[in-house]
Design a protein around this motif. Sequence first.
Motif, PDB file in Angstrom:
ATOM      1  N   GLU A   1       0.635  -1.250   0.021  1.00 19.95           N
ATOM      2  CA  GLU A   1       0.052  -0.001   0.101  1.00 19.95           C
ATOM      3  C   GLU A   1       0.851   1.079  -0.241  1.00 19.95           C
ATOM      4  O   GLU A   1       1.929   1.165   0.465  1.00 19.95           O
ATOM      5  N   ASP A   2       0.253   2.556  -0.603  1.00 17.75           N
ATOM      6  CA  ASP A   2       0.892   3.592  -0.200  1.00 17.75           C
ATOM      7  C   ASP A   2       2.562   3.489  -1.093  1.00 17.75           C
ATOM      8  O   ASP A   2       3.142   4.251  -0.713  1.00 17.75           O
ATOM      9  N   LEU A   3       2.384   2.770  -2.103  1.00 15.54           N
ATOM     10  CA  LEU A   3       3.518   2.907  -3.031  1.00 15.54           C
ATOM     11  C   LEU A   3       3.219   3.729  -4.165  1.00 15.54           C
ATOM     12  O   LEU A   3       2.009   3.616  -4.845  1.00 15.54           O
ATOM     13  N   ASP A   4       4.186   4.217  -4.714  1.00 17.20           N
ATOM     14  CA  ASP A   4       4.202   4.744  -6.286  1.00 17.20           C
ATOM     15  C   ASP A   4       4.120   3.525  -7.219  1.00 17.20           C
ATOM     16  O   ASP A   4       4.691   2.798  -7.269  1.00 17.20           O
ATOM     17  N   ILE A   5       2.884   3.454  -7.784  1.00 12.69           N
ATOM     18  CA  ILE A   5       2.668   2.493  -8.878  1.00 12.69           C
ATOM     19  C   ILE A   5       2.511   3.028 -10.371  1.00 12.69           C
ATOM     20  O   ILE A   5       1.728   4.144 -10.519  1.00 12.69           O
ATOM     21  N   LEU A   6       3.439   2.486 -11.292  1.00  8.76           N
ATOM     22  CA  LEU A   6       3.316   3.094 -12.638  1.00  8.76           C
ATOM     23  C   LEU A   6       2.655   1.917 -13.632  1.00  8.76           C
ATOM     24  O   LEU A   6       3.465   0.905 -13.523  1.00  8.76           O
ATOM     25  N   THR A   7       1.411   2.196 -14.140  1.00  6.62           N
ATOM     26  CA  THR A   7       1.087   1.146 -15.044  1.00  6.62           C
ATOM     27  C   THR A   7       1.710   1.201 -16.333  1.00  6.62           C
ATOM     28  O   THR A   7       1.522   1.967 -17.070  1.00  6.62           O
ATOM     29  N   VAL A   8       2.287   0.187 -16.747  1.00  8.22           N
ATOM     30  CA  VAL A   8       2.709   0.056 -18.034  1.00  8.22           C
ATOM     31  C   VAL A   8       2.029  -1.173 -19.155  1.00  8.22           C
ATOM     32  O   VAL A   8       2.013  -2.214 -18.640  1.00  8.22           O
ATOM     33  N   PHE A   9       1.492  -0.660 -20.101  1.00  5.27           N
ATOM     34  CA  PHE A   9       0.696  -1.560 -21.124  1.00  5.27           C
ATOM     35  C   PHE A   9       1.777  -2.066 -22.090  1.00  5.27           C
ATOM     36  O   PHE A   9       2.394  -1.449 -22.901  1.00  5.27           O
ATOM     37  N   ASN A  10       2.116  -3.532 -21.819  1.00  3.62           N
ATOM     38  CA  ASN A  10       3.074  -3.965 -22.726  1.00  3.62           C
ATOM     39  C   ASN A  10       2.578  -4.814 -23.932  1.00  3.62           C
ATOM     40  O   ASN A  10       1.016  -5.119 -24.071  1.00  3.62           O
ATOM     41  N   LYS A  11       3.336  -5.048 -24.947  1.00  3.59           N
ATOM     42  CA  LYS A  11       2.971  -5.893 -26.161  1.00  3.59           C
ATOM     43  C   LYS A  11       1.933  -5.165 -26.845  1.00  3.59           C
ATOM     44  O   LYS A  11       1.033  -6.083 -27.566  1.00  3.59           O
TER      45      LYS A  11
END
Length: 428
Positions: free
Chosen positions: A315-325
């Motif tokens: 929780e409370d972490l920086d999250i970067l969503t990366v759409f691959n393929k």
Amino acid sequence: MKNKAANYTNTRPSNPKAILVGVSMPGTPSPSEISLEELKGLATTANYDPVATFTQRLAEINPKTFLGSGKVEEVKQAVRHHNPEAVIFDEELSPRQNRELENILKCRVMDRPWVILEIFSNHAQTREAKTQVELARLKYELPRLTRMWGHLSRQRGGIGMKDVGETQIQLDRRMIRNQIHKLEKKLVQIEKEKKTQRKNRSGVYKVALVGYTNAGKSTLMNCLTGADTLVEDKLFATLDSTVRKIKKNFPYPVLLSDTVGLIDKLPHDLVASFKSTLDEVRNADLLIHVVDLSHPEYAKQMNTADHLLREMGVEDLDILTVFNKVDALSDIEILDQAIHAFPSSISISCHSGQGMEFLREKIIYHYEKKLSPFRLELEHSQAILIQEIRKVALVLKEDYNSKGIVLSLRLSPEAKAKLESILKQPTL
Ligand SMILES: Nc1nc2c(ncn2[C@@H]2O[C@H](COP(=O)(O)OP(=O)(O)OP(=O)(O)O)[C@@H](O)[C@H]2O)c(=O)[nH]1
Ligand SMILES: [Mg+2]
């Protein structure tokens, strides 16, 4: 479709046969072909050859046999016809359902969590992964020991054997509990060693790759670091977290870790056992959630991964969503929709290299967000320290004037102490 889950047609004929049973649970949409595809992928990864599949929409779960009696009869006919090694259910069965089904079908019955455990057992390489998987297996087996008794009683038969069997079960249970205790102790020791390793890495920016199995985490790790982590068209190719330093194309070192893939209905004990491996995730400064956008159920996979990460206490972490393929997309609209739904995400292709530069910039952006500006005045004689300072801080500017050197820095909170000790070093 290039996913591992769909890659079951190439199974070697020598693999033991299995019949697969998928269900849609009360309150869920109709039986998902895709979930069954994933089960096929799991079964083949565990070296079974799926010869027949059954699906049923359940209005309610039968507490004894899970399925309705008509469907059980159909599966029984198929067992007679194919004589498989196992019947594999897509849902977790209670110990009682497992036992009842084995008695009726006269065949070994497994559920999805068990198959996942088998795969993990086959793929575990390091002392830590092996211990974690063994622990999860034993915890899973403990309440199901009566199933073995079911086999024993059938094999041995005879009057008076029940007592022998029951005593045997009690002995087996005790042995398993002792073994669980031993393995837990061993894991605590391994965890201590890992903690020391992690301590040594404090003060460095840590990025962890997380996401559904087969999303391309290891491929991305290799792209960013030039490492040769195993990349396979196989479920759960990675079981141990690998950590690599990225220097190339980054202004300062970043530690990147590749982690075990997540999947729907991951056995609970496995999640618990992998907690220490997943500390890599909890201790990261930034999580990169890698998503296979070419998968028809990518949104569901994202939800599963999010849910499991929360279960692990992330929780409370920086999250970067990366759409691959993105190179494998059948319809470019899928990308537009995904970016619209997740405006701060980015899209990449590890295969074509598309978006990779932007991803690097994003990682740097997230890093710099955590740094505070700092102005440092040095005497000319201290110029020799700049090289050391660069190792702990981001040097944005160096101004040389008649009085000395003025450095514009960006510092992480941990780096302040390191900077102080560098400045105390003798310079002449
Ligand atoms: N088309 C396409 N395939 C990709 C891309 N990135 C990875 N793959 C393929 O996806 C498959 C899975 O890649 P991995 O890197 O092993 O995936 P993972 O997320 O590490 O999987 P696990 O370790 O099993 O959790 C491999 O066959 C890769 O070649 C991409 O950008 N485009
Ligand atoms: Mg991997």
